[in-house]
Design a protein around this motif. Structure first.
Motif, PDB file in Angstrom:
ATOM      1  N   VAL A  53      44.415   2.257  12.126  1.00 39.71           N
ATOM      2  CA  VAL A  53      45.211   1.427  11.212  1.00 39.71           C
ATOM      3  C   VAL A  53      45.749   0.266  12.132  1.00 39.71           C
ATOM      4  N   PRO A  54      46.012  -0.870  11.326  1.00 42.82           N
ATOM      5  CA  PRO A  54      46.683  -1.952  12.189  1.00 42.82           C
ATOM      6  C   PRO A  54      48.179  -1.591  12.433  1.00 42.82           C
ATOM      7  N   VAL A 118      36.570   5.327  10.812  1.00 43.19           N
ATOM      8  CA  VAL A 118      36.982   4.674   9.537  1.00 43.19           C
ATOM      9  C   VAL A 118      37.977   3.691  10.339  1.00 43.19           C
ATOM     10  N   ASN A 119      37.894   2.433   9.805  1.00 43.37           N
ATOM     11  CA  ASN A 119      39.296   1.276  10.371  1.00 43.37           C
ATOM     12  C   ASN A 119      39.640   1.021   8.894  1.00 43.37           C
ATOM     13  N   VAL A 120      41.020   1.504   8.844  1.00 40.94           N
ATOM     14  CA  VAL A 120      41.996   1.241   7.460  1.00 40.94           C
ATOM     15  C   VAL A 120      42.639  -0.061   7.748  1.00 40.94           C
ATOM     16  N   THR A 121      42.379  -0.923   6.956  1.00 41.51           N
ATOM     17  CA  THR A 121      43.175  -2.258   7.071  1.00 41.51           C
ATOM     18  C   THR A 121      44.170  -2.388   5.914  1.00 41.51           C
ATOM     19  N   GLU A 136      36.681  -0.241   6.415  1.00 39.32           N
ATOM     20  CA  GLU A 136      35.383  -0.045   6.125  1.00 39.32           C
ATOM     21  C   GLU A 136      35.217   1.120   6.989  1.00 39.32           C
ATOM     22  N   TRP A 137      33.959   1.762   6.810  1.00 39.13           N
ATOM     23  CA  TRP A 137      33.627   2.922   7.508  1.00 39.13           C
ATOM     24  C   TRP A 137      32.303   2.728   8.051  1.00 39.13           C
ATOM     25  N   LEU A 138      32.182   3.598   9.369  1.00 40.76           N
ATOM     26  CA  LEU A 138      31.017   3.293  10.172  1.00 40.76           C
ATOM     27  C   LEU A 138      30.484   4.785  10.244  1.00 40.76           C
TER      28      LEU A 138
END
Length: 187
Positions: A53-54, A118-121, A136-138
Motif C-alpha cells: 500500500v502507498p 498485489v499493489n493497492v493504490t 494492480e496484481w501480478l
C-alpha cells in the motif's frame, strides 16, 4: 481569585471530552481447516507473496478522500493492525474460500507454486459516499507474468466508518473473486 481561576479550569476540563478511538479490522472468510503436510501432486498452490500500500494508506488511520485532491487520515478511526497485513490475510482467506481444493498461503510451499503480488493504490472512502479499491496484481505462473489493473467503486449503504470498512471489505472480496476466476482459467 486563584481559587476561582482553579475552579473554572477544573470545570472546563471536566466539560471537555476526549474523542473515543475506534479500531477496525477487515472481516475474514472462515475457511475450513485442513491439515496438509506437503502439497499433493497436481494440487494448485498459490503463494500470496506481498500486498503493498502507498504511504498514505500505510498509517494507522482509515483514509477518507474529501475532494479530488484532498485526503483525510482519521485520527480516531484506526486500523487494528497494519492495513497491508489485513489485506494479505483477507486475500489468502477469500481466495481459499473461492478456490476449494487449492492451497493458498502467505508463505511459499513446496517447489511448484504460482506467486501473487498485489499493489493497492486506493483503499478509502470518498466524498460522494462511495468506497474505492484500486491497484494492480501480478501473477507469476509457469514462467509467465500476468498483470491486471483493478478499480472497484462501491456505494456505501449508510454513513460512518463501520459502513465504510464493511464496503471496503466487500470490494476487496470482489477483487479476490476476480483473481480466483483468472487463476481457474489459466490452470
Amino acid at each position: 481569585m486563584k481559587g476561582l481561576i482553579l475552579a473554572a479550569a477544573v470545570l472546563l476540563t471536566a466539560c471537555s471530552s476526549t474523542p473515543q478511538t475506534h479500531y477496525y479490522q477487515l472481516p475474514t472468510a472462515q475457511v475450513p481447516a485442513t491439515v496438509i503436510a506437503t502439497p499433493a501432486d497436481g494440487q494448485s498452490v498459490v503463494w500470496v507473496e506481498h500486498v503493498s500500500v502507498p504511504d498514505y494508506l500505510a498509517g494507522n488511520g482509515v483514509v477518507y478522500q474529501a475532494s479530488e485532491v484532498q485526503y483525510v487520515i482519521a485520527a480516531n478511526n484506526l486500523w487494528a493492525s497494519p492495513l497491508d497485513q489485513q489485506l494479505q490475510q483477507t486475500l489468502v482467506s477469500n481466495l481459499g474460500q473461492a478456490l476449494p481444493g487449492w492451497l493458498i498461503s502467505s508463505k511459499p510451499l513446496g517447489a511448484n507454486y504460482d506467486t501473487l503480488n498485489v499493489n493497492v493504490t486506493g483503499f478509502q472512502g470518498r466524498y460522494d459516499g462511495k468506497a474505492v479499491i484500486s491497484g494492480e496484481w501480478l501473477l507469476e505462473h509457469q514462467g509467465r507474468v500476468i498483470k491486471h489493473a483493478f478499480n472497484v467503486v462501491l456505494p456505501q449503504s449508510e454513513d460512518g466508518y463501520d459502513a465504510l470498512v464493511s464496503t471496503l471489505a466487500q470490494g476487496w472480496k470482489q477483487q479476490a473473486d476476480e483473481i480466483a476466476k483468472t487463476l481457474v482459467t489459466i490452470k
